[in-house]
Enzyme design. Structure first.
Site, PDB file in Angstrom:
ATOM      1  N   ASP A   1       1.981   3.351   2.201  1.00 37.70           N
ATOM      2  CA  ASP A   1       3.043   3.555   3.198  1.00 37.70           C
ATOM      3  C   ASP A   1       3.773   2.266   3.561  1.00 37.70           C
ATOM      4  O   ASP A   1       4.562   2.242   4.518  1.00 37.70           O
ATOM      5  CB  ASP A   1       2.489   4.232   4.456  1.00 37.70           C
ATOM      6  CG  ASP A   1       1.458   3.381   5.174  1.00 37.70           C
ATOM      7  OD1 ASP A   1       0.764   2.590   4.517  1.00 37.70           O
ATOM      8  OD2 ASP A   1       1.335   3.494   6.413  1.00 37.70           O
TER       9      ASP A   1
ATOM     10  N   ASP B   1       0.843  -1.201   0.000  1.00 44.16           N
ATOM     11  CA  ASP B   1       0.000   0.000   0.000  1.00 44.16           C
ATOM     12  C   ASP B   1       0.879   1.253   0.000  1.00 44.16           C
ATOM     13  O   ASP B   1       2.105   1.164  -0.087  1.00 44.16           O
ATOM     14  CB  ASP B   1      -0.984  -0.011   1.187  1.00 44.16           C
ATOM     15  CG  ASP B   1      -0.286   0.166   2.519  1.00 44.16           C
ATOM     16  OD1 ASP B   1       0.931  -0.079   2.588  1.00 44.16           O
ATOM     17  OD2 ASP B   1      -0.952   0.554   3.497  1.00 44.16           O
TER      18      ASP B   1
ATOM     19  N   ARG C   1       0.978  -2.536   4.532  1.00 46.48           N
ATOM     20  CA  ARG C   1       0.101  -3.621   4.062  1.00 46.48           C
ATOM     21  C   ARG C   1       0.725  -4.325   2.862  1.00 46.48           C
ATOM     22  O   ARG C   1       1.503  -3.727   2.123  1.00 46.48           O
ATOM     23  CB  ARG C   1      -1.237  -3.067   3.599  1.00 46.48           C
ATOM     24  CG  ARG C   1      -2.003  -2.368   4.679  1.00 46.48           C
ATOM     25  CD  ARG C   1      -3.315  -1.896   4.118  1.00 46.48           C
ATOM     26  NE  ARG C   1      -4.102  -1.275   5.157  1.00 46.48           N
ATOM     27  CZ  ARG C   1      -5.421  -1.198   5.142  1.00 46.48           C
ATOM     28  NH1 ARG C   1      -6.095  -1.696   4.119  1.00 46.48           N
ATOM     29  NH2 ARG C   1      -6.071  -0.620   6.117  1.00 46.48           N
TER      30      ARG C   1
HETATM   31  C1  G16 Z   1      -8.559  -0.196   8.599  1.00 44.18           C
HETATM   32  C2  G16 Z   1      -8.408  -1.694   8.760  1.00 44.18           C
HETATM   33  C3  G16 Z   1      -7.635  -2.007  10.033  1.00 44.18           C
HETATM   34  C4  G16 Z   1      -6.294  -1.274  10.044  1.00 44.18           C
HETATM   35  C5  G16 Z   1      -6.549   0.193   9.819  1.00 44.18           C
HETATM   36  C6  G16 Z   1      -5.268   0.968   9.692  1.00 44.18           C
HETATM   37  O1  G16 Z   1      -9.323   0.333   9.646  1.00 44.18           O
HETATM   38  O2  G16 Z   1      -9.674  -2.315   8.795  1.00 44.18           O
HETATM   39  O3  G16 Z   1      -7.443  -3.390  10.131  1.00 44.18           O
HETATM   40  O4  G16 Z   1      -5.638  -1.482  11.253  1.00 44.18           O
HETATM   41  O5  G16 Z   1      -7.272   0.391   8.614  1.00 44.18           O
HETATM   42  O6  G16 Z   1      -4.479   0.420   8.665  1.00 44.18           O
HETATM   43  P1  G16 Z   1      -3.521   1.339   7.817  1.00 44.18           P
HETATM   44  O7  G16 Z   1      -2.607   1.981   8.786  1.00 44.18           O
HETATM   45  O8  G16 Z   1      -2.843   0.420   6.852  1.00 44.18           O
HETATM   46  O9  G16 Z   1      -4.452   2.300   7.156  1.00 44.18           O
HETATM   47  P2  G16 Z   1     -10.876   0.687   9.477  1.00 44.18           P
HETATM   48  O10 G16 Z   1     -11.250   1.326  10.765  1.00 44.18           O
HETATM   49  O11 G16 Z   1     -10.972   1.564   8.257  1.00 44.18           O
HETATM   50  O12 G16 Z   1     -11.550  -0.628   9.224  1.00 44.18           O
END
Ligand code: G16
Length: 549
Positions: free
Chosen positions: A280, A278, A283
């Site tokens: 950053d 992704d 992921r």
């Molecule tokens: C989403 C994902 C979560 C993850 C979060 C932050 O949150 O469902 O599992 O921990 O993003 O991830 P990143 O830092 O890669 O953006 P939500 O609340 O949108 O479901």
């Protein structure tokens, strides 16, 4: 000192403060938030600063530096050009022993002038600040009346050249974030095994891989690691130039958005493994031959089942595992197999921090394409891809064959997530509160549904988490319907969107012997029941999801 008025919308979500760029462009908006962070951490003397390189990052970084310098932070470690992956930021905090990091990222959300931006704060363990911290931060943002910054017209700090400099009493180190992170990964994995896999040996031919950096921060990391160090050809890396708007793409590594990777793998059966990151770099997605998709829950379970094949974990041993509540329980079966604990946490990486810090777990992950380990306090896309390559090299096996073998041993956990993005917020809130009222009444318990009454509801509720380290409770992390024998439905609202509401619907089921079903078909009865019980279409007007993973 600049007098300011507070903004009412600076409450961090699942992973920091994420908003449209235009919101951050309001006068004082960034400075208020940064000053509030420093007010939360009055003893902080050293910070890491960097971000995913999206549009407006350069402006925000200069604003951050201005506020930090005016607050007499004595040491700033800044990534060259401000570009730093989130796992590399966590690495720097831990290696340089700083008090924390200010990370500019909206992760997988689209970028550009009309896209999103985000700011999050990580603590001295290198991990995202926990709920209690961000709630106190929000209170500070509501109380703020002034911030400190350098005088207007002060020239920008040059962050384009690696080296050390100083400004007033602040030491500034401009660093290359790629180097420290990859050196850490080299101490964990057996690079010789991976090199043999990618370059070939006298007995084996090179294995072709394709890595899609989605025009996010990962291009330089992937080129250095896979090409310079591990010997893969340059053509193995695509979309490797970090772009402010990700080339107009959505930097989310899933089957919907990583289209170039998927198409090229379908067209070229010689590519044995595909990976995407992704914006950053925390992921990742793993694909096998012909774009065979490995669900993140399976990826987590397969890595955990094979940890002994990875030098670091083989030598140090491993303690336990953790997953977020909506993630499939595939990893629970692996934990049980080893006689280890598997903790179940709310959605959000911050909930793994305590478990890792107290050495209760070694590896953890979420269904949202994030897996990581004890080596840092963020999920780590490169770590996950290297884990697969290391284990594949050890067994001389492909992605598909490793996954099938895993299912044969443990059974298969079917998983699907349906996202309904940018729904009307009020309608979505209403749907969730009606659903929660229904689930709290427990009136669905005992109800049978599905083909030939395949399922019977056994439990309903809203997921509450008891942190075993802090012994605190956090409430309402997902409305769930559990069914016998193995079905589970979870609804929750995203905490990372910037406009409207995103409704997430997660479905899981398990089979010991049906290993090759189509997941959407296999989970269809659960989907139909979830949609009828929640009245999702009635409340939101949506009859189709925007993304299925
Ligand atoms: C989403 C994902 C979560 C993850 C979060 C932050 O949150 O469902 O599992 O921990 O993003 O991830 P990143 O830092 O890669 O953006 P939500 O609340 O949108 O479901």
């Amino acid at each position: 000192m600049v007098l300011t008025k507070h903004f009412r919308d600076q409450r961090p979500g699942t992973s920091g403060l994420r908003k449209r760029v235009t919101v951050f462009q309001q006068p004082h908006y960034v400075e208020n938030f940064i000053q509030s962070i420093l007010n939360m951490e009055p003893k902080a003397t050293s910070l890491v600063v960097g971000g995913d390189g999206r549009y407006y990052n350069d402006v925000v970084i200069q604003k951050i530096l201005s506020v930090c310098l005016a607050n007499n932070i004595s040491r700033l470690i800044i990534a060259k050009d401000g570009i730093l992956s989130t796992p590399a930021a966590s690495t720097l905090v831990r290696e340089m022993k700083t008090d924390g990091a200010i990370i500019l990222t909206a992760s997988h959300n689209p970028g550009g002038p009309k896209g999103d931006l985000g700011i999050k704060y990580n603590l001295s363990n290198g991990g995202p600040a926990p709920d209690w911290w961000t709630e106190e931060l929000f209170a500070k943002t509501c109380e703020i009346t002034y911030y400190r910054c350098l005088v207007r017209n002060c020239p920008d700090i040059d962050i384009s050249t690696i080296g050390n400099t100083s400004f007033g009493c602040t030491k500034i180190d401009i660093v290359d974030g790629v180097y420290n992170h990859i050196r850490l990964l080299e101490s964990i994995f057996d690079f010789d095994v991976i090199r043999d896999l990618l370059v070939g040996t006298n007995e084996t031919k090179p294995m072709k891989i394709l890595v899609d950096c989605m025009n996010g921060v990962m291009g330089p990391y992937a080129k250095h690691l896979f090409v310079n160090i591990l010997g893969a050809p340059e053509s193995s890396i695509i979309n490797a130039t970090p772009l402010e708007d990700f080339g107009g793409k959505h930097p989310d590594p899933n089957l919907t958005y990583a289209t170039e990777l998927v198409e090229r793998m379908k067209a070229d059966p010689e590519i044995k493994m595909g990976a995407a990151f992704d914006g950053d770099g925390d992921r990742h997605m793993i694909l096998g031959e012909g774009a065979f998709f490995v669900t993140p829950g399976d990826s987590l379970a397969i890595i955990c089942a094979n940890l002994k094949r990875i030098r670091h974990y083989n030598q140090r041993g491993f303690k336990g595992f953790a997953r977020s509540f909506p993630t499939s329980p595939a990893v629970d079966r692996v934990a049980q197999h080893f006689g280890l604990s598997c903790y179940v946490t709310p959605t959000g990486w911050k909930y793994f921090g305590n478990l890792l810090d107290h050495e209760l777990i070694s590896v953890c992950g979420e269904e949202s394409f994030g897996i990581g380990s004890e080596h840092i306090r963020e999920k780590d896309g490169l770590w996950a891809v290297l884990a697969w390559l290391n284990v594949m090299g050890y067994f001389s096996r492909g992605v598909k064959s490793m996954t099938s073998e895993h299912w044969r041993q443990f059974g298969r956990d079917y998983f699907c997530r349906y996202d309904y993005e940018e729904c009307d917020s009020k309608a979505s809130d209403k749907m969730m509160s009606e659903l929660n009222r229904l689930l709290a009444k427990k009136s669905l318990v005992g109800k049978k549904f599905g083909h030939q009454d395949r399922y019977k509801v056994s439990e309903t509720g809203d997921y509450n988490y008891h942190d075993p380290v802090e012994r605190t409770f956090t409430l309402n992390h997902g409305s769930y319907i559990k069914c016998v024998p193995n079905g589970k439905i979870v609804f929750r609202l995203s905490g990372t969107g910037s406009t409207g509401a995103t409704v997430r619907l997660y479905l899981t089921d398990f089979s010991r012997d049906k290993l090759d079903e189509d997941p959407q078909e296999f989970l269809k009865d659960l989907l139909d029941f979830a949609l009828s019980v929640s009245k999702l279409a009635e409340f939101t007007g949506r009859t189709e999801p925007t993304v299925i993973t």
